[in-house]
Design a protein around this motif. Sequence first.
Motif, PDB file in Angstrom:
ATOM      1  N   TRP A   1     -13.216  -4.116  -1.329  1.00 53.69           N
ATOM      2  CA  TRP A   1     -11.852  -4.444  -1.735  1.00 53.69           C
ATOM      3  C   TRP A   1     -10.942  -3.226  -1.620  1.00 53.69           C
ATOM      4  O   TRP A   1      -9.830  -3.292  -1.103  1.00 53.69           O
ATOM      5  CB  TRP A   1     -11.850  -4.964  -3.174  1.00 53.69           C
ATOM      6  CG  TRP A   1     -10.472  -5.131  -3.755  1.00 53.69           C
ATOM      7  CD1 TRP A   1      -9.607  -6.164  -3.548  1.00 53.69           C
ATOM      8  CD2 TRP A   1      -9.797  -4.214  -4.625  1.00 53.69           C
ATOM      9  NE1 TRP A   1      -8.440  -5.960  -4.245  1.00 53.69           N
ATOM     10  CE2 TRP A   1      -8.530  -4.778  -4.918  1.00 53.69           C
ATOM     11  CE3 TRP A   1     -10.141  -2.990  -5.203  1.00 53.69           C
ATOM     12  CZ2 TRP A   1      -7.608  -4.141  -5.753  1.00 53.69           C
ATOM     13  CZ3 TRP A   1      -9.228  -2.360  -6.027  1.00 53.69           C
ATOM     14  CH2 TRP A   1      -7.978  -2.936  -6.291  1.00 53.69           C
ATOM     15  N   GLY A   2     -11.437  -2.082  -2.086  1.00 48.66           N
ATOM     16  CA  GLY A   2     -10.633  -0.860  -2.068  1.00 48.66           C
ATOM     17  C   GLY A   2     -10.263  -0.421  -0.668  1.00 48.66           C
ATOM     18  O   GLY A   2      -9.134   0.007  -0.417  1.00 48.66           O
TER      19      GLY A   2
ATOM     20  N   ARG B   1      -3.858  -1.574   3.782  1.00 49.03           N
ATOM     21  CA  ARG B   1      -2.560  -2.232   3.650  1.00 49.03           C
ATOM     22  C   ARG B   1      -1.452  -1.266   3.211  1.00 49.03           C
ATOM     23  O   ARG B   1      -0.274  -1.610   3.278  1.00 49.03           O
ATOM     24  CB  ARG B   1      -2.654  -3.395   2.663  1.00 49.03           C
ATOM     25  CG  ARG B   1      -3.427  -4.596   3.199  1.00 49.03           C
ATOM     26  CD  ARG B   1      -3.071  -5.855   2.434  1.00 49.03           C
ATOM     27  NE  ARG B   1      -3.410  -5.753   1.034  1.00 49.03           N
ATOM     28  CZ  ARG B   1      -4.579  -6.144   0.507  1.00 49.03           C
ATOM     29  NH1 ARG B   1      -5.511  -6.648   1.297  1.00 49.03           N
ATOM     30  NH2 ARG B   1      -4.813  -6.022  -0.769  1.00 49.03           N
ATOM     31  N   ILE B   2      -1.846  -0.089   2.732  1.00 46.07           N
ATOM     32  CA  ILE B   2      -0.835   0.898   2.348  1.00 46.07           C
ATOM     33  C   ILE B   2      -0.082   1.334   3.604  1.00 46.07           C
ATOM     34  O   ILE B   2      -0.702   1.711   4.595  1.00 46.07           O
ATOM     35  CB  ILE B   2      -1.487   2.124   1.674  1.00 46.07           C
ATOM     36  CG1 ILE B   2      -2.143   1.705   0.348  1.00 46.07           C
ATOM     37  CG2 ILE B   2      -0.451   3.216   1.419  1.00 46.07           C
ATOM     38  CD1 ILE B   2      -2.916   2.816  -0.320  1.00 46.07           C
ATOM     39  N   PRO B   3       1.243   1.272   3.614  1.00 42.05           N
ATOM     40  CA  PRO B   3       2.021   1.582   4.821  1.00 42.05           C
ATOM     41  C   PRO B   3       1.669   2.947   5.415  1.00 42.05           C
ATOM     42  O   PRO B   3       1.477   3.914   4.680  1.00 42.05           O
ATOM     43  CB  PRO B   3       3.469   1.546   4.325  1.00 42.05           C
ATOM     44  CG  PRO B   3       3.438   0.623   3.153  1.00 42.05           C
ATOM     45  CD  PRO B   3       2.113   0.883   2.485  1.00 42.05           C
ATOM     46  N   PHE B   4       1.610   2.992   6.737  1.00 42.91           N
ATOM     47  CA  PHE B   4       1.266   4.253   7.397  1.00 42.91           C
ATOM     48  C   PHE B   4       2.310   5.331   7.097  1.00 42.91           C
ATOM     49  O   PHE B   4       2.006   6.529   7.099  1.00 42.91           O
ATOM     50  CB  PHE B   4       1.143   4.043   8.913  1.00 42.91           C
ATOM     51  CG  PHE B   4       2.438   3.885   9.660  1.00 42.91           C
ATOM     52  CD1 PHE B   4       3.106   4.989  10.184  1.00 42.91           C
ATOM     53  CD2 PHE B   4       3.000   2.626   9.855  1.00 42.91           C
ATOM     54  CE1 PHE B   4       4.294   4.839  10.878  1.00 42.91           C
ATOM     55  CE2 PHE B   4       4.186   2.475  10.559  1.00 42.91           C
ATOM     56  CZ  PHE B   4       4.832   3.582  11.068  1.00 42.91           C
ATOM     57  N   GLU B   5       3.558   4.914   6.821  1.00 44.79           N
ATOM     58  CA  GLU B   5       4.596   5.885   6.480  1.00 44.79           C
ATOM     59  C   GLU B   5       4.222   6.647   5.211  1.00 44.79           C
ATOM     60  O   GLU B   5       4.468   7.859   5.106  1.00 44.79           O
ATOM     61  CB  GLU B   5       5.944   5.185   6.273  1.00 44.79           C
ATOM     62  CG  GLU B   5       6.496   4.515   7.528  1.00 44.79           C
ATOM     63  CD  GLU B   5       6.126   3.047   7.631  1.00 44.79           C
ATOM     64  OE1 GLU B   5       6.815   2.322   8.374  1.00 44.79           O
ATOM     65  OE2 GLU B   5       5.152   2.631   6.972  1.00 44.79           O
ATOM     66  N   GLU B   6       3.608   5.937   4.247  1.00 37.16           N
ATOM     67  CA  GLU B   6       3.194   6.581   2.999  1.00 37.16           C
ATOM     68  C   GLU B   6       2.072   7.586   3.249  1.00 37.16           C
ATOM     69  O   GLU B   6       2.087   8.701   2.722  1.00 37.16           O
ATOM     70  CB  GLU B   6       2.744   5.521   1.993  1.00 37.16           C
ATOM     71  CG  GLU B   6       2.336   6.091   0.645  1.00 37.16           C
ATOM     72  CD  GLU B   6       1.991   4.995  -0.361  1.00 37.16           C
ATOM     73  OE1 GLU B   6       1.121   5.238  -1.224  1.00 37.16           O
ATOM     74  OE2 GLU B   6       2.592   3.901  -0.278  1.00 37.16           O
ATOM     75  N   TRP B   7       1.102   7.187   4.082  1.00 38.59           N
ATOM     76  CA  TRP B   7       0.000   8.101   4.403  1.00 38.59           C
ATOM     77  C   TRP B   7       0.538   9.355   5.082  1.00 38.59           C
ATOM     78  O   TRP B   7       0.072  10.473   4.830  1.00 38.59           O
ATOM     79  CB  TRP B   7      -1.011   7.406   5.306  1.00 38.59           C
ATOM     80  CG  TRP B   7      -1.851   6.379   4.618  1.00 38.59           C
ATOM     81  CD1 TRP B   7      -1.687   5.024   4.679  1.00 38.59           C
ATOM     82  CD2 TRP B   7      -2.988   6.606   3.774  1.00 38.59           C
ATOM     83  NE1 TRP B   7      -2.652   4.396   3.932  1.00 38.59           N
ATOM     84  CE2 TRP B   7      -3.460   5.335   3.363  1.00 38.59           C
ATOM     85  CE3 TRP B   7      -3.645   7.745   3.332  1.00 38.59           C
ATOM     86  CZ2 TRP B   7      -4.560   5.184   2.531  1.00 38.59           C
ATOM     87  CZ3 TRP B   7      -4.741   7.605   2.496  1.00 38.59           C
ATOM     88  CH2 TRP B   7      -5.187   6.337   2.099  1.00 38.59           C
TER      89      TRP B   7
END
Length: 278
Positions: free
Chosen positions: A59-60, A66-72
């Motif tokens: 799940w993790g 799904r966390i936006p690539f911009e955030e990464w």
Amino acid sequence: MRLFLIPISTRRALIYARPLRKDIAKELSMLDRVTTKAAQQWAKWEEAESGWKKQLVTWGNKVQQRIPFEEWGLKSIPSLKSQQKVDKEHGSKKIDLLFPGNAVHVEKIPSLLHKIATERQEFHKSKMRWSLGTAPLTAPFALIPVIPNIPFFYLVYRGWSHWRALNGSRHLEYLVDKKLLNPISLSGLEQLYSKRTSSALDNTPINTPAAEMIEDIEQSEERVLLKMSDAKELANILDAPELALEAERAIVQVGEQLEAQKAQKKAQQSNSDEKKGS
């Protein structure tokens, strides 16, 4: 610290920071130690063949994708304060920014980076406050035996992630505003983007001059420029192994978003045709 500007599509790009060897602090901060410990624990859970640990990891990993690539990308940029601790000259000298000069106009880099730095700041700030403010409310879950308080750890992680992205965005904004970036077009990147742009845009030969290739990119509809196999090649060209995962994530996310937009337009057109025919 060195920055990379990687165009993912004809409209979107990934910003990524790689620390230089001299940037690496000899002593880890408390936050770094906690993060490292959590990563080691996560790695142990990944070895589980079944049970709640395996389910949690599965799940993790899906959540992280799904966390936006911009955030990464913004998270890869350290805060200005922490960078100045490991590099006393930071803020008084220029930082190299490597990019493909046949895919991005060098004159437009400041405005592009300023947009990347500022467009999500309020989002990260509000989400950070919400995540860290809500985390204590999950305390009752700690009463469940054996299984850890997963909602608490998830909210703390997301709060920390937004905090890192916010600090990274402010640092990037500082570098742009103070004109501390030194754009360098890398020949290896230019060669890769010549091939990929020629493949993505039908009327752009591989030997098209850089200025004309950029114009073709800007005038085209949005299309993904890179293939999944390019992620590792990018990492090799830039000597940044960790960049491969970030590039893969960005390519997948942008590709899925463009497909969703196409499907939506198709559905809207279909509905419009049905109304005209009725």
